[in-house]
Design a protein around this motif. Structure first.
Motif, short mmCIF file in Angstrom:
data_model
loop_
_atom_site.label_atom_id
_atom_site.label_comp_id
_atom_site.label_asym_id
_atom_site.label_seq_id
_atom_site.Cartn_x
_atom_site.Cartn_y
_atom_site.Cartn_z
N VAL A 263 -6.36 9.36 -23.94
CA VAL A 263 -5.26 10.16 -23.41
C VAL A 263 -3.99 10.01 -24.25
N LEU A 264 -3.94 9.02 -25.12
CA LEU A 264 -2.73 8.79 -25.91
C LEU A 264 -2.51 9.87 -26.95
N THR A 265 -3.54 10.67 -27.23
CA THR A 265 -3.37 11.78 -28.18
C THR A 265 -2.44 12.84 -27.61
N ALA A 266 -2.18 12.80 -26.30
CA ALA A 266 -1.25 13.74 -25.69
C ALA A 266 0.21 13.38 -25.96
N GLN A 267 0.45 12.21 -26.51
CA GLN A 267 1.82 11.76 -26.77
C GLN A 267 2.52 12.65 -27.78
N SER A 268 3.71 13.11 -27.43
CA SER A 268 4.57 13.80 -28.40
C SER A 268 5.32 12.74 -29.20
N LYS A 269 5.02 12.65 -30.48
CA LYS A 269 5.64 11.60 -31.30
C LYS A 269 7.15 11.70 -31.31
N ASP A 270 7.67 12.92 -31.24
CA ASP A 270 9.12 13.10 -31.24
C ASP A 270 9.75 12.66 -29.92
N HIS A 271 8.93 12.47 -28.91
CA HIS A 271 9.44 12.09 -27.59
C HIS A 271 9.05 10.67 -27.19
N LEU A 272 8.54 9.89 -28.13
CA LEU A 272 8.24 8.49 -27.85
C LEU A 272 9.56 7.74 -27.76
N ARG A 273 9.85 7.17 -26.62
CA ARG A 273 11.15 6.56 -26.37
C ARG A 273 11.04 5.05 -26.22
N MET A 274 12.05 4.34 -26.67
CA MET A 274 12.15 2.90 -26.45
C MET A 274 12.43 2.65 -24.98
N ARG A 275 11.55 1.92 -24.33
CA ARG A 275 11.78 1.58 -22.93
C ARG A 275 12.84 0.48 -22.82
N LYS A 276 13.41 0.37 -21.64
CA LYS A 276 14.34 -0.72 -21.39
C LYS A 276 13.55 -2.04 -21.30
N PRO A 277 14.18 -3.16 -21.62
CA PRO A 277 13.48 -4.45 -21.49
C PRO A 277 12.96 -4.64 -20.07
N PHE A 278 11.74 -5.16 -19.99
CA PHE A 278 11.12 -5.41 -18.69
C PHE A 278 11.76 -6.64 -18.07
N GLY A 279 12.37 -6.46 -16.90
CA GLY A 279 13.09 -7.55 -16.26
C GLY A 279 12.38 -8.14 -15.06
N GLY A 280 11.08 -7.92 -14.99
CA GLY A 280 10.33 -8.43 -13.84
C GLY A 280 10.22 -7.38 -12.74
N CYS A 281 9.30 -7.59 -11.82
CA CYS A 281 9.14 -6.67 -10.70
C CYS A 281 8.54 -7.43 -9.52
N ASN A 282 8.44 -6.74 -8.40
CA ASN A 282 7.98 -7.37 -7.17
C ASN A 282 6.51 -7.11 -6.88
N ALA A 283 5.78 -6.60 -7.90
CA ALA A 283 4.37 -6.29 -7.70
C ALA A 283 3.60 -7.51 -7.23
N GLY A 284 2.86 -7.33 -6.15
CA GLY A 284 2.04 -8.39 -5.61
C GLY A 284 2.77 -9.29 -4.63
N HIS A 285 4.10 -9.21 -4.59
CA HIS A 285 4.88 -10.07 -3.71
C HIS A 285 5.48 -9.30 -2.54
#
Length: 370
Positions: A263-285
């Motif tokens: 599915v990654l072939t659907a990626q628009s290379k011009d629209h690949l964006r730097m995500r914000k740093p991952f600061g943790g999440c509440n998944a599982g808790h």
């Protein structure tokens, strides 16, 4: 049917109204008063006055508490939110779909309703029902009504192609959703039908959106930008604005839940964006995800070591926090990384990218131009 829900939510108590966005915090003493009152008790004056200030259309003066307010009991489990894939079947075949292969399988209705009861017992107030395409499931309406009766604020994630159905619209009027989140795959027929690989998909999408807007459903659009529709990004945003629908734009594609990179072939290379740093999440808790077979994981991405709600019941959730802590540890190619403090994806998502043999630039700082 209740007009308000008084419920614990994490370490607080809230007063919310199905179909409405705003809510109120309830002092502990007020919540305990409602909890101790019987359904035949009169609505206390402080509640009538407070509700009228927040929701002027709601008049509770002189009414019985049980006729208008669902008071949810406390839960020792501490979960406030959950998502649930009612199915993985879909009427579209979107090129970028992270679910991969669509399979029409799942639990019988009685197990679906039982799992919803367990979620409510665990404390879940905010529930996202997703798929696949959830409205396609034969038990969607029964499950939705059951979740509503249990006192959940429901978000439905949909492609909108079936929102024109009268039975769905009647149900949403009787049991208002908190939000209907619609994925948007193009601003014109050619691009939409190409990305979804469904001739006539655009026509159904527009028909569904027209019906949803006419019924004033609480809509939010997820604008999905891919290689096929990247030239229409602004047109999609403009269409959302003309419809008066709030929107978010999503441009980064992710591997399938099985670690597949097709599915990654659907990626628009011009629209690949730097995500914000991952600061943790509440998944599982304080949050968990349930798949069509009642298997619980920390989230939609981290599906390792799933817990079966149908076979283990609510006691199985006791293991979820330790599973979450373990899945978030840096392992494999990320062990000892000096940039882990500013990594832009969580460990479960990084693992999917690694399994898919994705280019580093799609998820890792080591592959990004500096």
């Amino acid at each position: 049917m209740h007009s308000l829900i008084a419920s614990p939510f994490l370490e607080q108590h809230v007063l919310v109204r199905p179909g409405a966005r705003g809510g109120l915090l309830l002092p502990e003493a007020n919540y305990q008063e409602l909890l101790a009152s019987g359904p035949d008790a009169a609505v206390p004056s402080w509640l009538s006055d407070t509700a009228a200030g927040q929701w002027p259309e709601l008049d509770m003066t002189g009414r019985a508490l049980g006729d208008v307010v669902l008071v949810r009991a406390p839960s020792p489990w501490g979960y406030g939110r959950a998502s649930w894939e009612i199915n993985m079947n879909c009427n579209l075949k979107c090129k970028q779909c992270y679910l991969g292969i669509k399979v029409n399988s799942g639990m019988p209705r009685k197990d679906k309703l039982r799992c919803l009861g367990i979620m409510a017992e665990a404390g879940v107030l905010w529930l996202q029902i997703t798929g696949g395409e959830p409205t396609l499931d034969r038990d969607f309406m029964a499950a939705y009504r059951h979740a509503y009766k249990l006192g959940m604020m429901i978000t439905v994630s949909t492609n909108a192609t079936l929102l024109w159905r009268e039975n769905l619209l009647r149900m949403f009027k009787e049991c208002p959703p908190y939000r209907v989140t619609v994925s948007m795959y193009g601003a014109a027929k050619a691009s939409y039908d190409e990305l979804t690989q469904h001739q006539g998909g655009w026509d159904l999408f527009v028909q569904g959106m027209n019906a949803a807007r006419r019924e004033k459903l609480p809509l939010r659009m997820s604008v999905i930008v891919t290689e096929d529709n990247a030239h229409e990004e602004q047109a999609m945003v403009d269409l959302c604005k003309s419809w008066g629908v709030e929107h978010n734009v999503f441009t980064n594609m992710t591997p399938t839940i099985y670690g597949g990179g097709e599915v990654l072939t659907a990626q628009s290379k011009d629209h690949l964006r730097m995500r914000k740093p991952f600061g943790g999440c509440n998944a599982g808790h304080t949050f968990f995800h349930t798949d069509p077979h009642g298997l619980v994981s920390i989230c939609k991405i981290g599906r390792d070591d799933q817990i079966s709600l149908p076979s283990e019941g609510i006691q199985g959730l006791a293991r979820l926090g330790s599973i979450a802590d373990r899945l978030m540890l840096r392992t494999g190619g990320c062990t000892g990384c000096q940039l882990s403090g500013s990594c832009t994806v969580c460990r479960p998502l990084a693992k999917h990218y690694q399994e898919a043999k994705a280019p580093l630039e799609m998820y890792c700082q080591h592959g990004m131009k500096r």
